[in-house]
Design an enzyme around this catalytic site. Structure first.
Site, PDB file in Angstrom:
ATOM      1  N   GLY A  51      24.450  77.130 -70.310  1.00 12.05           N
ATOM      2  CA  GLY A  51      25.122  78.456 -70.397  1.00 12.05           C
ATOM      3  C   GLY A  51      24.038  79.208 -70.975  1.00 12.05           C
ATOM      4  O   GLY A  51      23.232  79.672 -70.048  1.00 12.05           O
ATOM      5  N   SER A 118      18.491  73.377 -68.961  1.00  3.74           N
ATOM      6  CA  SER A 118      18.785  74.615 -68.690  1.00  3.74           C
ATOM      7  C   SER A 118      18.765  75.499 -69.982  1.00  3.74           C
ATOM      8  O   SER A 118      18.061  75.400 -70.943  1.00  3.74           O
ATOM      9  CB  SER A 118      20.110  75.108 -67.959  1.00  3.74           C
ATOM     10  OG  SER A 118      20.179  76.162 -67.556  1.00  3.74           O
ATOM     11  N   TRP A 119      19.965  76.443 -70.320  1.00  5.46           N
ATOM     12  CA  TRP A 119      20.083  76.772 -71.830  1.00  5.46           C
ATOM     13  C   TRP A 119      19.857  75.769 -72.750  1.00  5.46           C
ATOM     14  O   TRP A 119      19.448  76.023 -74.059  1.00  5.46           O
ATOM     15  CB  TRP A 119      21.490  77.606 -71.771  1.00  5.46           C
ATOM     16  CG  TRP A 119      21.584  77.994 -73.367  1.00  5.46           C
ATOM     17  CD1 TRP A 119      22.482  77.184 -73.983  1.00  5.46           C
ATOM     18  CD2 TRP A 119      20.985  78.978 -74.161  1.00  5.46           C
ATOM     19  NE1 TRP A 119      22.360  77.733 -75.363  1.00  5.46           N
ATOM     20  CE2 TRP A 119      21.372  78.761 -75.583  1.00  5.46           C
ATOM     21  CE3 TRP A 119      19.983  79.949 -74.015  1.00  5.46           C
ATOM     22  CZ2 TRP A 119      21.295  79.469 -76.623  1.00  5.46           C
ATOM     23  CZ3 TRP A 119      19.640  80.623 -75.035  1.00  5.46           C
ATOM     24  CH2 TRP A 119      20.031  80.412 -76.334  1.00  5.46           C
ATOM     25  N   ASP A 273      14.996  74.486 -57.749  1.00  4.73           N
ATOM     26  CA  ASP A 273      15.869  74.979 -58.665  1.00  4.73           C
ATOM     27  C   ASP A 273      15.773  76.483 -58.756  1.00  4.73           C
ATOM     28  O   ASP A 273      14.734  77.225 -58.947  1.00  4.73           O
ATOM     29  CB  ASP A 273      15.285  74.545 -60.316  1.00  4.73           C
ATOM     30  CG  ASP A 273      16.183  74.931 -61.135  1.00  4.73           C
ATOM     31  OD1 ASP A 273      16.985  76.063 -61.134  1.00  4.73           O
ATOM     32  OD2 ASP A 273      16.395  74.232 -62.503  1.00  4.73           O
ATOM     33  N   HIS A 301      18.959  72.626 -59.335  1.00  9.54           N
ATOM     34  CA  HIS A 301      19.048  72.898 -60.986  1.00  9.54           C
ATOM     35  C   HIS A 301      20.028  71.917 -61.765  1.00  9.54           C
ATOM     36  O   HIS A 301      19.799  71.471 -62.931  1.00  9.54           O
ATOM     37  CB  HIS A 301      19.698  74.284 -61.410  1.00  9.54           C
ATOM     38  CG  HIS A 301      19.949  74.772 -62.509  1.00  9.54           C
ATOM     39  ND1 HIS A 301      18.755  74.826 -63.320  1.00  9.54           N
ATOM     40  CD2 HIS A 301      21.012  74.913 -63.212  1.00  9.54           C
ATOM     41  CE1 HIS A 301      19.089  75.176 -64.574  1.00  9.54           C
ATOM     42  NE2 HIS A 301      20.519  75.249 -64.599  1.00  9.54           N
TER      43      HIS A 301
END
Ligand code: STX
Length: 327
Positions: A51, A118-119, A273, A301
């Site tokens: 996120g 990711s985050w 990605d 991703h």
């Protein structure tokens, strides 16, 4: 090699239930949800979700051998089962780093492996840079260093060249005279006093990200944007962090890379990605010469893509095997 005939369930461990769960008060405002699954006596591993605002998912447990690992998951401030829901006040990167240490101490874990995509990769790296003594190794996926160029690529002009069809509703939600800065325009709506304005913006913001997360888009994944409880927390928290440049200086992670160069690190990156393009993984790998970079040729991703999942399981299995042989 294309692996379209192999199912995700064939590369992951079977679904499991937590053996412990709790709520931990981390500030006068926020309480975070945590859980542990796998083997209580196993190798501790912390799973950091994406996120920000995505919340941890039961499927994340399946990336670890449940006999080998004590799997710790938590929902970052404002999302998942953490309360208050979608709250932006007192919600920032430094607070999240502190929460991770508070949780580690609360669970009486001395050091742990850290796994994030990711985050989740961003926060894993910043956490490790601030508490290198607590981190045994890093397994990172879909590298996101949250620099201006990365935000511009995804939310303004870049991924839009590959997914113009999915970009259109995201862009058209914003009137022409505000389109020169879509993150700011969305932030105004996501923080509006009008709940319908907030929800409408959250849905388009989230749809854009879900539509672009996989090499082969999965319609079921898109439904996540229809779940407005998920979308409002996800969109508001992401946008809050991004309008604030994640509360750190530009290029913070690369500027402080020497603090973590000794930590064993595996980077799994999908070649296609579109959310977090491969250049960031490449730059991180170059700045961490001892890291192992695996570029997956047939993926985007998402950790839910089979060939990404396979590499992640290879990485966690190798942690489990190393300890069995040398520990
Ligand atoms: N945000 C990327 C990210 O961390 C720019 C992310 N994207 N989707 C997710 O996380 C979920 C899987 C949590 C929905």
């Amino acid at each position: 090699m294309l692996n379209t005939s192999v199912k995700l369930s064939e590369v992951l461990y079977p679904p499991i239930e937590p053996f412990a769960k709790g709520m931990l008060e981390v500030s006068s405002l926020h309480t975070i949800a945590w859980e542990q699954s796998g083997n209580p006596e196993g190798i501790p591993v912390l799973v950091i979700h994406g996120g920000p605002g995505g919340g941890s998912q039961p499927s994340y447990r399946q990336y670890f051998n449940p006999e080998s690992f004590n799997i710790v998951q938590f929902d970052q401030r404002g999302c998942g089962d953490s309360v208050p829901y979608a709250e932006l006040e007192d919600n920032n990167t430094q607070a999240s780093v502190r929460d991770i240490e508070t949780l580690r101490t609360h669970l009486s874990i001395e050091k742990w492996h850290v796994f994030g995509g990711s985050w989740g990769s961003t926060l894993s790296l910043i956490y490790a840079q601030n508490h290198p003594e607590s981190v045994l190794s890093l397994v990172l996926r879909g590298i996101f260093m949250c620099r201006k160029s990365e935000l511009y690529w995804f939310y303004q002009d870049g991924a839009s060249h590959v997914f113009p069809d999915a970009f259109e509703p995201y862009q058209q939600h914003i009137p022409m005279d505000e389109q020169d800065n879509l993150i700011e325009a969305y932030y105004r709506r996501l923080t509006s006093d009008d709940v319908e304005v907030r929800r409408g913006a959250a849905k388009e913001w989230t749809r854009w990200e879900m539509a672009t997360s996989r090499l082969f888009p999965d319609p079921e994944y898109l439904d996540k944007a229809e779940d407005l409880d998920f979308a409002v927390a996800f969109a508001r928290i992401e946008c809050h962090y991004f309008t604030n440049a994640i509360f750190v200086e530009e290029s913070y992670i690369l500027n402080h890379i020497q603090k973590i160069q000794h930590i064993p690190t595996v980077i799994v990156q999908g070649r296609y990605d579109m959310v977090c393009p491969t250049r960031s993984a490449w730059e991180l790998h170059q700045a961490m010469p001892n890291s192992n970079l695996v570029i997956v040729p047939d993926a985007g991703h998402s950790m839910g893509e089979v060939s990404i999942a396979r590499e992640l399981v290879i990485a966690t299995d190798s942690i489990a095997n190393d300890l069995t042989h040398h520990g």
